[in-house]
Each structure stands twice: as structure tokens, then as C-alpha cells.
Write a protein that holds these residues in place. Sequence first.
Motif, PDB file in Angstrom:
ATOM      1  N   GLU A 114       1.621  11.275  -5.341  1.00  0.00           N
ATOM      2  CA  GLU A 114       1.064   9.924  -5.230  1.00  0.00           C
ATOM      3  C   GLU A 114       1.987   8.911  -5.891  1.00  0.00           C
ATOM      4  O   GLU A 114       2.229   7.819  -5.362  1.00  0.00           O
ATOM      5  N   GLU A 115       2.509   9.277  -7.059  1.00  0.00           N
ATOM      6  CA  GLU A 115       3.430   8.388  -7.768  1.00  0.00           C
ATOM      7  C   GLU A 115       4.711   8.175  -6.958  1.00  0.00           C
ATOM      8  O   GLU A 115       5.207   7.048  -6.850  1.00  0.00           O
ATOM      9  N   LYS A 138       4.038   5.829  -4.010  1.00  0.00           N
ATOM     10  CA  LYS A 138       4.020   4.417  -4.405  1.00  0.00           C
ATOM     11  C   LYS A 138       5.429   3.889  -4.640  1.00  0.00           C
ATOM     12  O   LYS A 138       5.751   2.764  -4.237  1.00  0.00           O
ATOM     13  N   MET A 173       7.059   3.251  -1.362  1.00  0.00           N
ATOM     14  CA  MET A 173       6.488   2.057  -0.726  1.00  0.00           C
ATOM     15  C   MET A 173       7.037   0.791  -1.355  1.00  0.00           C
ATOM     16  O   MET A 173       7.444  -0.151  -0.663  1.00  0.00           O
ATOM     17  N   GLU A 174       7.058   0.751  -2.674  1.00  0.00           N
ATOM     18  CA  GLU A 174       7.508  -0.447  -3.368  1.00  0.00           C
ATOM     19  C   GLU A 174       9.005  -0.675  -3.189  1.00  0.00           C
ATOM     20  O   GLU A 174       9.449  -1.800  -2.999  1.00  0.00           O
ATOM     21  N   CYS A 233      -4.086   9.210  -1.178  1.00  0.00           N
ATOM     22  CA  CYS A 233      -2.893   8.771  -0.469  1.00  0.00           C
ATOM     23  C   CYS A 233      -3.148   7.443   0.245  1.00  0.00           C
ATOM     24  O   CYS A 233      -2.310   6.545   0.243  1.00  0.00           O
ATOM     25  N   ALA A 260      -3.081   4.634  -2.255  1.00  0.00           N
ATOM     26  CA  ALA A 260      -1.715   4.302  -2.658  1.00  0.00           C
ATOM     27  C   ALA A 260      -1.033   3.457  -1.587  1.00  0.00           C
ATOM     28  O   ALA A 260      -0.338   2.476  -1.892  1.00  0.00           O
ATOM     29  N   TYR A 261      -1.254   3.809  -0.326  1.00  0.00           N
ATOM     30  CA  TYR A 261      -0.664   3.060   0.783  1.00  0.00           C
ATOM     31  C   TYR A 261      -1.232   1.640   0.845  1.00  0.00           C
ATOM     32  O   TYR A 261      -0.495   0.653   0.873  1.00  0.00           O
ATOM     33  N   SER A 310      -2.891  -0.231  -1.280  1.00  0.00           N
ATOM     34  CA  SER A 310      -2.689  -1.138  -2.409  1.00  0.00           C
ATOM     35  C   SER A 310      -1.326  -1.812  -2.326  1.00  0.00           C
ATOM     36  O   SER A 310      -1.195  -3.004  -2.630  1.00  0.00           O
ATOM     37  N   CYS A 311      -0.311  -1.069  -1.897  1.00  0.00           N
ATOM     38  CA  CYS A 311       1.024  -1.660  -1.749  1.00  0.00           C
ATOM     39  C   CYS A 311       1.082  -2.606  -0.554  1.00  0.00           C
ATOM     40  O   CYS A 311       1.596  -3.722  -0.651  1.00  0.00           O
ATOM     41  N   ARG A 312       0.551  -2.166   0.564  1.00  0.00           N
ATOM     42  CA  ARG A 312       0.647  -2.974   1.784  1.00  0.00           C
ATOM     43  C   ARG A 312      -0.251  -4.202   1.739  1.00  0.00           C
ATOM     44  O   ARG A 312       0.054  -5.225   2.358  1.00  0.00           O
ATOM     45  N   SER A 352      -6.648   3.618   5.910  1.00  0.00           N
ATOM     46  CA  SER A 352      -5.520   2.956   5.246  1.00  0.00           C
ATOM     47  C   SER A 352      -5.226   1.610   5.889  1.00  0.00           C
ATOM     48  O   SER A 352      -4.974   0.608   5.195  1.00  0.00           O
TER      49      SER A 352
END
Length: 629
Positions: free
Chosen positions: A136-137, A140, A143-144, A218, A221-222, A224-226, A297
Amino acid sequence: MAENGEEKLIAVARHIAKTLGHTDNAMADDILQIFSNFDGRLREKLTENLSDGDDSRNGVAVLDQTLRSLDRQISRYVTVNHPIWSDSADASTFLDAVDELVAAIREWTPMAADKSVTACLDRAEDLLQQCMFRLEEEFKLLMERGGAEPFDNAVRDGGAYLDSDDEEDNDGYDDVEIPMAHPVSDYNIIIDALPSGTINDLHEISKRMVSAGYGKECSLAYSSCRRDFLEESLSRLGFSGLQKSNAALEDDDNEVEIDKWIKAVNMAVRVFYPSERRLCDRVFGYSSATAAVADLSFMEACRVSSKELLNFANGIAMGSRAPDRLFKILDVFEAVKDLLPEIEVLFADQYCLFLRNEAMGVWKRLGESIRGIFMELENLIRRDPAKAAVPGGGLHPITRYVMNYLRAACSRPTLEQVFDENVVPPVGIDRSLSPSSPLAVQMAWIMEVLESNLEAKSKIYRDPALSSVFMMNNGRYIVKKVKDDELGSLLGDDWVRKHTAKVRQYHVNYQRSSWNKILNALKLDNNSLSPNVASKAFKEKLKLFNSQFEEICRTQSTWAIFDEQLKEELKLSVGANLLPAYRNFLGRFHNIQDIGKYAEKHVKFNVEDVEARIDGLFQGTAVSGSGRK
């Protein structure tokens, strides 16, 4: 007998060896060795029979050894301080270890009734959880790192649309100015917000997390970034979110904010969200096993920004129903209406159903607001007081306002769709001339209300002729605005003919109340009168005519006719009735014996003078106040 005795001996030996094996493996081996020395066949048979009982214990030992090995491998990665995916070889090794761990758990889960197996599975689950946390880390981080610059250099087939010249490194300060986007006219754009390699890495991670039962983690995590990515992208288009936009809208529906919203919502629905859907499917895959996670997601990534966009439109719908807001609300209504087909496709899954329903609800509320504005317009017309009369019987401001308003409103084709739900004509409308479409019904009803208001205002004038001029002016203006316009197409030819006839009737009323008394003054049958009586009567009539004609011309020269054609028609009509009668009167006046050559002494206006004075009528200002004609 020998075989039977051998079987008994083997059974006894097996029992002894098995019993000793529970407490001392070395002693069991010694017993087997003794029996083997006695007869080699016994060791083979005993080993064969004892192995069945040891399978489970040996299997647990193998599982334990496997977990120890995986623990050593995995611990090297879950505890490192640098990203695992900074090295593709490390990433591949780590994923292989995770796959092996998941496979071991699945293989041994059916035997979880065994306490020793359960203990090993508990250790495996703990190790798997550590793997998932680290995956998960890493997810992220990818993604970032891959989407650090929203939409910069991320557009294909449409050209870059962000002002990258203004890009500066963000030091973490919130007040850094966000560069604005260039205008986009072609929405046929595909955005690759992440590099293909990064997408592949994310897919490999998501596949493991979903397979291990960590799909929601998962997905979180997707999304929150998007989610942040989409909000910042909308900010670059000038849409600053619901709170700031509503603050700006408090100042009379700031058109700039509405324009920004229209651009933002079009980009969001036609470019950002389809690109996000595509990215989401590539990250999570297209299989049925991952479809629900992909849908969840996508919804979570788009939820906040789409709600803000819809809430903005809803705020417009729930605002004041003042008539001057119509065209701003129509702009928002049309934007939502045009995007509904795309919204239906984008938000088709179960998780996005509420967004699709909300978009439809906002669209309906905007339509209700537009219909409510026309109801408010009716009320404003009814409540417009009949206070001061318009000077010279000219155009009333409310006539100009309403007609220009309706013309502008009917120029918007969308308006007819708004009224499709309200088909029944309002109470009081002339149903014999009721147009067919709901919008036409509404327009005809507003015309009825306006005419009633103007009739009430016309009663302010003490002079009936001026009252007729007022109604003639306003009636002619209404007909002119309706003809050769979309409003005329809505109301129909019958409506135009009916109101044109009304204007002619006001013309007749004006003639009757203003000029008939003068014409009556010129009428005198002198055939039975003596010369002296006839002379006196003619002089009195001429004197009365001079007085009345001069007064009418003096008064009506300040009256106003806004339409030049109507003004000429009125003058010609007055002249056509008055000049022949006056010419005939003067001829008879000159033929009276007692007057004869002294006639000119009594005649103040010759025919040319009367004609000139008629031509000087209606010189007043026809439009009261300022504004469009």
C-alpha cells in the motif's frame, strides 16, 4: 501359516516402534534397526507403514520451514527505508515472495482444523499483513511520484493546455499561485496522467492486494491520491471549489464564476473523468474479480470534485427567482443538459448511481427554477403600480422591459424543453387562441397579464384620447416585437392579427374622442336659415373651431408616438377626415352674403395652415426613461 505369523510379528513391531516414536525418535530408530538385522524385509514394511502417520507432522514442518524462509526474504523489504520499486529487481523478488506466501496460505487453509497448521497460518497472515501494508505504501509512492504535476504534458491529440511556463517548484506553501489553463474548445482529448511503466507497476501491486483480500485498502490508496489530483486540475481551470465560488456568487450571481464553472464542468465530464476511468481500469484490470474495486476507486476519486460541481449548479437553482437571473440559470441548465449523456455513461456502475441521480436532480431543479422565474415575472407585472402617467402617452418602461426580455428568452431553444412538463394553459388565458406548445402558452399568458396592467395604467390619463394614444403606442410596440421573431412563431399568426386589430381599435377611439367634436363643429345645415342667422351661426362655428383646433394642436404636439409609421398614419388619418370638412366649411362660409369679401377677417386658419398644424402633432419624446428600444 508362515505369512500369518509374519504379519503378526510386523504388527507387534509396528506397535512397539510407533509407541516409542511418540516419546523418543532415536529409540524408535533403534527398534527398527534391531528388526532389520533380524530380517531386512521388516524395516521396509515398518517404514512404509509408519510414514502414513508422519505425513501431517512432516507437512507442518515443511510449512514452518517455508514461512521461516519467506519471513527472512520479506523482512528485508518491508523494513527498508527506500522505495522497493526504485529497483525493478527488488520489486520483482518481493512480488514473487508475496505470491509464494499467498499460495501457501491458500494451500493450507483447508487443513486449518489442525492446531499446528492454524498456528502456522496465523504467522502467515501476520506476515501477509506486513506485505500488504508495504505494498500500500509503495502504491501511494508510485501514484504521487507518477502524477506529481497535474495534467502537465499529459495531453494527446489535443495539444497541451496548461501554462507550463508559470510552473515553479512547490515548497509546500499553500499560497503559491496556481497557473491557469488555456481555453479548450475541442474536448476530444486523452490524458495520460501517469507513465505507462508506473501504471504497469500499480497494476501488479493492485492485483496482489485484491487477490489477498485487501482491495478496499488499495482502492483507498488510489482514490486519495487521484481525488487531490482532480481537485487541483479543476483549480487550474479557475474553479476554486464550492465555498469560494458561492462567496463570489453572492454578488449578483457573478457571471465570471459561472463561466469558470461551465468550463470546469465540461472539462471534468468530457476529459478528466473519462481519462480517470481509463486509468482506473488500467490500474485494476478489466477482470470480473477486480471490476468492483475499479468502480469503487473511480467513484471515490471523482466523488468530491463532482459533488462540488453539482452543488454549485444546485446553488444556482436554489437561489432567487428574480427575472434577471434567467439567462444565468439557462447557461447552467444547458451545460448540465448537454453533459447528461456523458454522465449516464461515466457513472453507470452501482457505486456511481447516486452521482448520476444527483446530476439528474440538479437538472430538474434548474428547470423548476426557470419556470418559477416566469411565475415571478407575472407577479412583478401585476404588482407594477399605476402611479405616474407616462408623459405624452408614450411607451411605458414595463412594456419595453417585458418585450425585450421575452424576445431574448425565446431566442434560447432550450427554453421550450424546460416548459414541456407544463402543458395546461394558466387560468384566465383565451383558450380559443391558445398556442400549442407549453412555452407558447406561457408567453401568451404573460402577454395577457401585461395588457391588463397597461389597461389599468391607461386609466390614469384624464383625456380619453391620450389614454388611447398610450394603449396604441404600447400595443403597437408589442406587436412589432412579436412579429418577425421567434416569439411570433410561438404565439402564431392568429395572435398577431388579434392584437393588430386591437391597435386599430385604439386608433378609432383616439379619432372619436379627439377629433369628432371638431368635425361636429364644422357641420351646419343653413338651407332653412336666413342670411343673418346663417352668418351668425357660421361665425360662431368658425370661432369654436379655431379655439378647439388650436387647443388640440397645442396639446397634442407634446404627445408622443414612438413608431414613425404609426405617427404618419395618424396624421394622414386626421388630415383625411378634417381637411375636406374644413375646406367645405370655408367654401360655404365665403358664399354667405353678409360675410362675402370680409370672410378673411374671420378665418384664422386657411387649409394650408390646418395641414401644417396637423403635421406638427406628436412631437413629444415617445420613450419614457432610458433603455433599449
